[in-house]
Design a protein around this motif. Structure first.
Motif, PDB file in Angstrom:
ATOM      1  N   GLN A 295     -85.182 -14.012  72.014  1.00 45.41           N
ATOM      2  CA  GLN A 295     -86.517 -14.612  71.972  1.00 45.41           C
ATOM      3  C   GLN A 295     -86.416 -16.090  71.601  1.00 45.41           C
ATOM      4  N   GLY A 296     -85.615 -16.385  70.575  1.00 50.63           N
ATOM      5  CA  GLY A 296     -85.441 -17.777  70.162  1.00 50.63           C
ATOM      6  C   GLY A 296     -84.795 -18.608  71.248  1.00 50.63           C
ATOM      7  N   GLY A 297     -83.735 -18.071  71.855  1.00 51.17           N
ATOM      8  CA  GLY A 297     -83.064 -18.793  72.930  1.00 51.17           C
ATOM      9  C   GLY A 297     -83.959 -18.985  74.137  1.00 51.17           C
ATOM     10  N   GLY A 298     -84.843 -18.016  74.376  1.00 54.32           N
ATOM     11  CA  GLY A 298     -85.729 -18.078  75.528  1.00 54.32           C
ATOM     12  C   GLY A 298     -86.642 -19.289  75.541  1.00 54.32           C
ATOM     13  N   VAL A 299     -86.896 -19.860  74.384  1.00 50.79           N
ATOM     14  CA  VAL A 299     -87.759 -21.044  74.297  1.00 50.79           C
ATOM     15  C   VAL A 299     -87.213 -22.182  75.165  1.00 50.79           C
ATOM     16  N   TYR A 300     -85.884 -22.233  75.307  1.00 56.73           N
ATOM     17  CA  TYR A 300     -85.281 -23.304  76.101  1.00 56.73           C
ATOM     18  C   TYR A 300     -85.656 -23.232  77.576  1.00 56.73           C
ATOM     19  N   ALA A 301     -86.137 -22.076  78.028  1.00 56.47           N
ATOM     20  CA  ALA A 301     -86.533 -21.938  79.428  1.00 56.47           C
ATOM     21  C   ALA A 301     -87.646 -22.910  79.800  1.00 56.47           C
ATOM     22  N   ILE A 302     -88.399 -23.388  78.815  1.00 57.76           N
ATOM     23  CA  ILE A 302     -89.448 -24.392  79.074  1.00 57.76           C
ATOM     24  C   ILE A 302     -88.857 -25.627  79.759  1.00 57.76           C
ATOM     25  N   LEU A 303     -87.618 -25.968  79.399  1.00 60.40           N
ATOM     26  CA  LEU A 303     -86.969 -27.156  79.959  1.00 60.40           C
ATOM     27  C   LEU A 303     -86.584 -26.964  81.422  1.00 60.40           C
ATOM     28  N   ALA A 304     -86.562 -25.720  81.883  1.00 62.70           N
ATOM     29  CA  ALA A 304     -86.179 -25.437  83.272  1.00 62.70           C
ATOM     30  C   ALA A 304     -87.343 -25.577  84.234  1.00 62.70           C
ATOM     31  N   LYS A 305     -88.532 -25.873  83.700  1.00 63.96           N
ATOM     32  CA  LYS A 305     -89.735 -26.083  84.520  1.00 63.96           C
ATOM     33  C   LYS A 305     -90.004 -24.884  85.426  1.00 63.96           C
ATOM     34  N   GLU A 306     -90.114 -25.093  86.754  1.00 62.81           N
ATOM     35  CA  GLU A 306     -90.503 -23.983  87.630  1.00 62.81           C
ATOM     36  C   GLU A 306     -89.414 -22.920  87.749  1.00 62.81           C
ATOM     37  N   ASN A 307     -88.196 -23.225  87.302  1.00 57.37           N
ATOM     38  CA  ASN A 307     -87.099 -22.247  87.337  1.00 57.37           C
ATOM     39  C   ASN A 307     -86.952 -21.527  85.993  1.00 57.37           C
ATOM     40  N   TRP A 308     -88.050 -21.438  85.250  1.00 52.94           N
ATOM     41  CA  TRP A 308     -87.983 -20.870  83.896  1.00 52.94           C
ATOM     42  C   TRP A 308     -87.574 -19.396  83.888  1.00 52.94           C
TER      43      TRP A 308
END
Length: 343
Positions: free
Chosen positions: A47-60
């Motif tokens: 869950q904590g690591g998943g926050v970084y998916a925001i940086l992937a934009k449309e490829n989240w």
């Protein structure tokens, strides 16, 4: 935070449920138990690591798929090494080769259990590796981050090998490893260097920026130095801090036990907070990385285990004061979560 709660966490949960289903079908009982236990007790890592998916934009969604698979490998192997009957460093090294292979799309998977008694996981670990490889394969910009990813991962693997061998070998191995690698990090102590090596945050950050098509050699280097050693060190030191009691009961290695005194530990954690804050100022999306830093402090200090530690209440006040208002936001959200869920 709205994105995190409405999009990120539900997708993380979907991915974890898939891998939980796969883990439940592992033929070998010991491997099955450790795989299921790692998902059950450590899902907050994903869950904590998943926050970084925001940086992937449309490829989240692709970012979450990678993050959950990679973190699940990490947590699973940690369980296998922590609760293993094996004390063979070659066995631990081969298990963690899977994490290096997960970051190297061009290599084939192998039998990572070759040097241990328990075999036959029904393809569970290999499929986790392949999931990571699929995300990275033929990805534009991947060649820009590969060396740094492998550097992060190699440090992580070295740590896991050295910390899980015979008890009397652990400290000599870890201190020698630090002496070989400290280079321009003489301000760190061996147990702080070890802590910094034990985080996966830098990997998630590099991969997510690459998926967001925002990576460059300059940015990759800035991220590496922005996260190692201070952000990653802060992450793992806080993790070890709240686990001191249970690690003592289980006779597990805990890096916070090596500080000279409680005051020394307080000062060093405050220093890590200050240095992390200073380093993330050089990163793009600075406010995001500041949120991660303050989120780490708030989430860990919001854990009920802090109150059971000697000096825990004072430590909580000191570190929240050093971190600022956003850390208190995450702290109170964490406390509310535990209260509502009864955890």
């Amino acid at each position: 935070m709205r994105k995190v709660y409405m999009k990120i966490f539900p997708q993380v949960r979907t991915e974890l449920e898939y891998w939980k289903g796969r883990a439940g079908k592992i033929p070998n009982k010991e491997l099955r138990n450790q795989a299921l236990a790692s998902i059950s007790s450590k899902r907050f890592h994903c869950q904590g690591g998943g926050v970084y998916a925001i940086l992937a934009k449309e490829n989240w969604k692709e970012a979450i798929q990678f993050i959950v698979a990679y973190q699940t490998i990490s947590d699973y192997l940690d369980n296998l090494c922590d609760r293993s009957t094996s004390l063979d460093p070659a066995d631990f090294r081969l298990l963690h080769q899977s994490m290096l292979d997960a970051l190297t799309p061009q290599v084939s998977v192998k039998n990572y259990y070759e040097l241990r008694k328990d075999q036959h996981d029904g393809g569970y670990l290999n499929d986790l590796v392949k999931t990571c490889q699929k995300t990275l394969a033929n990805r534009e910009g991947y060649e820009t981050i590969q060396d740094l990813l492998l550097k992060f991962c190699s440090l992580y693997g070295d740590l896991q090998v050295h910390k899980h061998v015979n008890h009397d070998e652990r400290i000599p191995r870890l201190t020698s490893w630090f002496d070989e690698n400290k280079g321009d990090l003489p301000q760190l102590r061996w147990y702080e260097f070890s802590a910094a090596a034990g985080s996966t945050l830098g990997v998630f950050c590099l991969v997510s920026y690459t998926l967001g098509e925002k990576i460059s050699p300059e940015l990759a280097s800035v991220i590496y130095h922005g996260y190692f050693p201070y952000m990653q060190g802060l992450h793992i030191l806080l993790d070890y801090y709240i686990d001191q009691k249970e690690d003592k009961m289980e006779a597990d290695l805990n890096f916070c036990a090596y500080y000279e005194s409680r005051t020394d530990l307080e000062k060093r954690l405050q220093s890590f907070i200050e240095k992390t804050h200073s380093h993330v100022q050089h990163l793009p999306d600075r406010h995001f990385h500041e949120m991660v830093q303050q989120g780490l402090v708030g989430l860990y200090l919001g854990d009920k285990k802090v109150s059971d530690l000697n000096g825990g209440t004072n430590m909580r006040k000191l570190l929240l004061d050093a971190s600022g208002g956003q850390a208190r936001f995450f702290y109170w959200n964490t406390r509310l979560y535990y209260k509502l869920t009864g955890k």
